[in-house]
Design a protein around this motif. Structure first.
Motif, PDB file in Angstrom:
ATOM      1  N   UNK A 171       0.836  -1.136  -0.008  1.00 30.22           N
ATOM      2  CA  UNK A 171       0.040  -0.061  -0.126  1.00 30.22           C
ATOM      3  C   UNK A 171       0.910   1.430  -0.023  1.00 30.22           C
ATOM      4  N   UNK A 172       0.956   2.061  -1.129  1.00 28.79           N
ATOM      5  CA  UNK A 172       1.735   2.879  -1.057  1.00 28.79           C
ATOM      6  C   UNK A 172       1.374   4.223  -2.131  1.00 28.79           C
ATOM      7  N   UNK A 173       1.305   5.520  -1.642  1.00 28.69           N
ATOM      8  CA  UNK A 173       1.088   6.429  -2.398  1.00 28.69           C
ATOM      9  C   UNK A 173      -0.083   7.193  -1.602  1.00 28.69           C
ATOM     10  N   UNK A 174      -0.766   8.319  -2.020  1.00 25.52           N
ATOM     11  CA  UNK A 174      -1.839   8.955  -1.582  1.00 25.52           C
ATOM     12  C   UNK A 174      -2.907   8.307  -1.102  1.00 25.52           C
ATOM     13  N   UNK A 180      -0.576   3.088  -5.516  1.00 26.65           N
ATOM     14  CA  UNK A 180       0.397   3.371  -6.419  1.00 26.65           C
ATOM     15  C   UNK A 180       1.181   2.251  -6.951  1.00 26.65           C
ATOM     16  N   UNK A 181       1.403   1.127  -6.241  1.00 20.05           N
ATOM     17  CA  UNK A 181       1.795  -0.262  -6.482  1.00 20.05           C
ATOM     18  C   UNK A 181       1.016  -0.851  -7.430  1.00 20.05           C
ATOM     19  N   UNK A 220      -0.116  -2.980 -13.025  1.00 15.00           N
ATOM     20  CA  UNK A 220      -1.215  -3.304 -13.934  1.00 15.00           C
ATOM     21  C   UNK A 220      -2.018  -2.170 -14.459  1.00 15.00           C
ATOM     22  N   UNK A 221      -2.972  -2.353 -15.358  1.00 12.49           N
ATOM     23  CA  UNK A 221      -3.710  -1.029 -15.801  1.00 12.49           C
ATOM     24  C   UNK A 221      -5.344  -1.029 -15.264  1.00 12.49           C
ATOM     25  N   UNK A 272      -4.758  -9.202  -8.549  1.00 10.69           N
ATOM     26  CA  UNK A 272      -4.153  -8.281  -7.604  1.00 10.69           C
ATOM     27  C   UNK A 272      -4.792  -8.039  -6.200  1.00 10.69           C
ATOM     28  N   UNK A 273      -4.083  -7.903  -5.233  1.00 14.66           N
ATOM     29  CA  UNK A 273      -4.904  -7.606  -3.825  1.00 14.66           C
ATOM     30  C   UNK A 273      -3.926  -6.684  -3.039  1.00 14.66           C
ATOM     31  N   UNK A 274      -4.310  -5.834  -2.160  1.00  9.98           N
ATOM     32  CA  UNK A 274      -3.698  -5.196  -1.268  1.00  9.98           C
ATOM     33  C   UNK A 274      -3.435  -6.124   0.206  1.00  9.98           C
TER      34      UNK A 274
END
Length: 799
Positions: free
Chosen positions: A263-266, A270-271, A276-277, A326-328
């Motif tokens: 878990x990164x970014x505001x 971000x990751x 991925x898109x 994908x998962x956090x």
């Protein structure tokens, strides 16, 4: 503060809904103190009872705030509010829970680690710094650690961890956000990690074990990591050798692997964008408290070719597919691993193929000792498994493919009531259970396949747990009509009354069940077409999948059913064909390709595989060659006829590859459609014959090597979508139906489903596609409940 007696009052509230396991009683306490009220709050078998007294204006404000300011995870409903007698009280308190009275239980799912706890996790000044089991009233495990309700610590698997003085002070402090947090723990009094590298000494203690695990992951070791609802097989997702070794040892040569990113970014995403898109809706779901796996588009190559894994990921994450799962991170342990490792990890369910996820330390070492090279255990027991949920964007909305941790048990309310409690036991694969009573239905998390002793044992455990947790014992069981399913045999051994439901009737029932939910004041269901109501019956439901016993004894899977629960009439189907080897076709799609070619007398030139003569002879003699109308098997055949594969290492591999090839619209072939009048009168109300689509033109087209596999794959999807539309138009002309539902595993295919929906809506149909439950066999247990209620008179009057 003095208040005139005539302006004082006492009131009693009863609240239902999701009010246990979400910090609701501490919330009520704080709210009462804020409004200068005396009284008490307590849990009682799923309800929350509140007695509050003080100024009338304060009571009014307090009552409104119970709903408007409820904790984020709570879903309270005021069941009753009435005047009460004044009690001699000096303050507001939380009373001990009671089990008196009828059960109104709502079992909470497991929750992700909240932002406040994650901040403390990485705060060197906090006493829970780097502690892998940090939690509060708004986060942490619930379903997987509750032994029984009411939800109090002695009733959980945390009962064996007595609170230290510092934790007990927080637990008893009404001003603390850990006030009555039942899984509360710290490094002094709580669970601990231990790490075992195969052949090396055991490393005990959370910090040493975590350090050793990170060292192993950096070195490319495959580690079985115990999480919230079971173990994951974990390795560095950027390490090609580690991913290859995981695949070789499991063995899992092709099935996609889920990836967990930091878990990164505001916004913490971000990751995800880096690997991925994602669509905006997918990003929102990834950050949802459920924290599911979401299938997200891969990043495209610069030359616009078929997407492959991002440069940051190993090449073997999801070979041949256009998406990755994908998962956090959702537990403190995951956050620690990802923050320290500094790269994504593979996090795939630790199980043997098709079985429920493993939860026991000793069992995982025995059963996965040839797969995992190390083990990161902990000593907090997992009461029952809960695998990760899986979701995918399709036909304009996010839809579940698998119910799991964070989103199940899933409770729904129907606009009618059941006379007696039912337990529906689902299908043989992708099994779930559904418990139904009054106007409530509760669907279990994903269990998995029942073809092994462990799969059957977990199924029986969840069946018992579900009834015990909700305080409801089923008076009747509902099962699949197939006599050889493991859960069907179990149901008949119990001695309870059993109602059998045909597989595809259950698929249709699940679609109608979602339709009925829309009439219950909730407009979030999967209806497209601009219709203003959803009460129109009969409904036309296409049930397309790979297998399921039909009333005529053949394997259905390409059916059009008209009617309502308990009263379905088959009005459309696919031309049937004989499947050599029966169920073996799912893993050997060359058999389906051979079946189609042999059925119409053409060679299987495109298959790159010459079927054994003994198989051909068995097929000619009808030995172990059940007849099938399954569209799923047509997809299997197409994967071989186009040259993609002859053998599948996982269920649905061929169809998934075909869908991934569809980057451009296809050209629809005109499949013959005839009405078979020989079927008239074989089913109640069936007087007009059965519309039968003939797939014959597809066989030679799929073998046409002058076309690219991508062109043939696109044409297949366009052709089947057009065939469904053609049946819909003929059935509308016969019966006047305007609503079309889609149920069955084939409609997991996004390209096919979106094409179908567009074609139907252009012709004025309203389309229903499930979105609360999976469209696949995971919804069978829910559909069985709807069918049993409709067919046996178990519904009471509407609410």
């Amino acid at each position: 503060m003095y208040v005139e007696p005539r302006l004082l009052a006492a009131r009693r509230w009863t609240l239902s809904g999701r009010v246990q396991g979400v910090g609701f009683r501490p919330f009520v306490y704080g709210l009462a103190v804020e409004h200068i009220l005396t009284g008490w709050v307590m849990n009682c078998t799923g309800l929350v009872e509140i007695h509050a007294q003080g100024a009338v204006v304060a009571l009014d404000s307090f009552g409104n705030a119970l709903i408007k300011r409820a904790p984020p995870l709570a879903r309270p409903t005021i069941q009753a509010c009435c005047a009460a007698d004044w009690e001699d009280l000096n303050d507001f308190s939380i009373h001990a829970s009671t089990a008196i009275g009828p059960a109104h239980i709502h079992v909470p799912p497991d929750y992700f680690a909240c932002d406040e706890c994650v901040a403390e996790l990485f705060d060197p000044a906090d006493r829970r710094y780097r502690y892998p089991f940090i939690n509060c009233t708004q986060c942490g495990p619930r379903y997987t650690l509750i032994e029984r309700l009411p939800y109090d610590r002695p009733h959980t698997t945390m009962a064996g961890f007595p609170l230290c003085p510092a934790c007990r002070a927080q637990y008893l402090d009404p001003s603390d956000r850990r006030f009555h947090a039942q899984p509360l723990a710290c490094p002094v009094c709580g669970p601990q990690l231990r790490f075992q590298l195969v052949g090396q000494p055991l490393i005990e203690g959370s910090e040493p074990a975590l350090t050793a695990c990170l060292t192993a992951l950096r070195a490319g070791v495959v580690v079985a990591v115990k999480g919230v609802g079971g173990y994951h097989l974990v390795c560095d997702a950027t390490n090609n050798a580690a991913v290859t070794r995981l695949r070789d040892h499991k063995p899992r040569p092709h099935k996609p692997l889920a990836v967990m990113v930091a878990q990164r970014g505001k916004d913490g995403l971000d990751e995800v964008r880096r690997v991925a898109n994602p669509r905006p809706a997918e990003l929102a779901l990834l950050a949802d408290p459920m924290r599911p796996i979401v299938l997200v588009r891969k990043r495209h190559q610069d030359d616009g070719s078929l997407p492959t894994e991002s440069d940051t990921l190993a090449v073997g994450i999801a070979p041949g597919l256009a998406e990755i799962g994908v998962m956090l991170p959702y537990s403190p342990l995951h956050h620690l691993l990802l923050r320290e490792l500094g790269r994504p990890i593979v996090a795939t369910s630790a199980n043997l193929s098709g079985e429920p996820v493993l939860t026991d330390d000793a069992e995982v070492e025995v059963r996965l000792g040839r797969v995992a090279e190390a083990f990161l255990h902990h000593n907090r027991p997992i009461r029952r498994p809960a695998d990760d949920a899986v979701w995918r964007y399709s036909a304009g909305k996010l839809r579940p493919l698998r119910l799991g941790r964070g989103g199940a048990p899933l409770e729904l309310r129907l606009p009618f009531r059941f006379v007696e409690p039912l337990l529906a036991v689902g299908a043989q694969l992708k099994t779930t259970l559904t418990l139904a009573w009054d106007n409530r239905v509760v669907i279990s998390p994903h269990i998995g396949g029942l073809g092994t002793p462990r799969g059957q044992a977990v199924f029986e455990q969840v069946a018992d747990d579900l009834q015990n947790l909700y305080g409801i014992r089923a008076a009747r069981l509902v099962c699949d009509a197939h006599p050889d399913y493991s859960n069907t045999r179990w149901a008949r051994r119990t001695g309870l009354p059993v109602t059998a439901v045909y597989h595809h009737h259950a698929h249709a029932g699940a679609v109608v069940g979602e339709m009925l939910l829309l009439g219950d004041g909730d407009d979030s269901g999967g209806v497209a077409g601009g219709a203003s109501g959803v009460s129109e019956l009969p409904l036309l439901v296409f049930t397309w999948d790979g297998t399921g016993l039909g009333p005529d004894g053949i394997i259905w899977g390409g059916e059009a059913l008209l009617g309502c629960p308990g009263n379905w009439q088959r009005v459309g189907t696919m031309r049937p064909f004989r499947l050599p080897g029966g169920d073996r076709v799912g893993r050997e799609p060359w058999r389906a390709a051979a079946a189609l070619a042999w059925e119409i007398g053409v060679p299987e030139t495109g298959s790159r595989f010459i079927p054994p003569m003994l198989v051909r002879q068995a097929w000619e003699r009808g030995i172990h060659c059940p007849r099938s109308s399954a569209v799923g098997r047509i997809f299997d055949a197409a994967a071989t006829l186009t040259g993609l594969l002859t053998h599948a290492s996982f269920e649905g591999q061929g169809p998934m590859y075909l869908e991934a090839l569809c980057t451009e619209p296809g050209r629809a072939l005109d499949l013959p459609l005839r009405q078979d009048h020989s079927t008239r009168g074989k089913t109640a109300g069936d007087e007009r014959g059965l519309w039968v689509t003939d797939w014959t033109p597809l066989v030679s087209h799929l073998q046409n090597n002058t076309l690219t596999p991508a062109q043939r794959a696109a044409d297949l999807h366009a052709t089947l979508a057009q065939a469904l539309l053609a049946q819909s138009l003929q059935i509308r002309a016969d019966y006047g139906v305007t609503w079309v539902g889609l149920g069955g595993g084939v409609f997991q295919n996004r390209v096919l489903t979106e094409t179908i929906m567009e074609l139907l809506m252009e012709q004025g149909f309203s389309v229903i596609i499930p979105e609360r439950l999976p469209v696949n066999d995971a919804a069978i247990s829910f559909g069985q409940v709807i069918e049993a209620g409709g067919g046996t008179g178990l519904f009471m009057e509407n609410n």
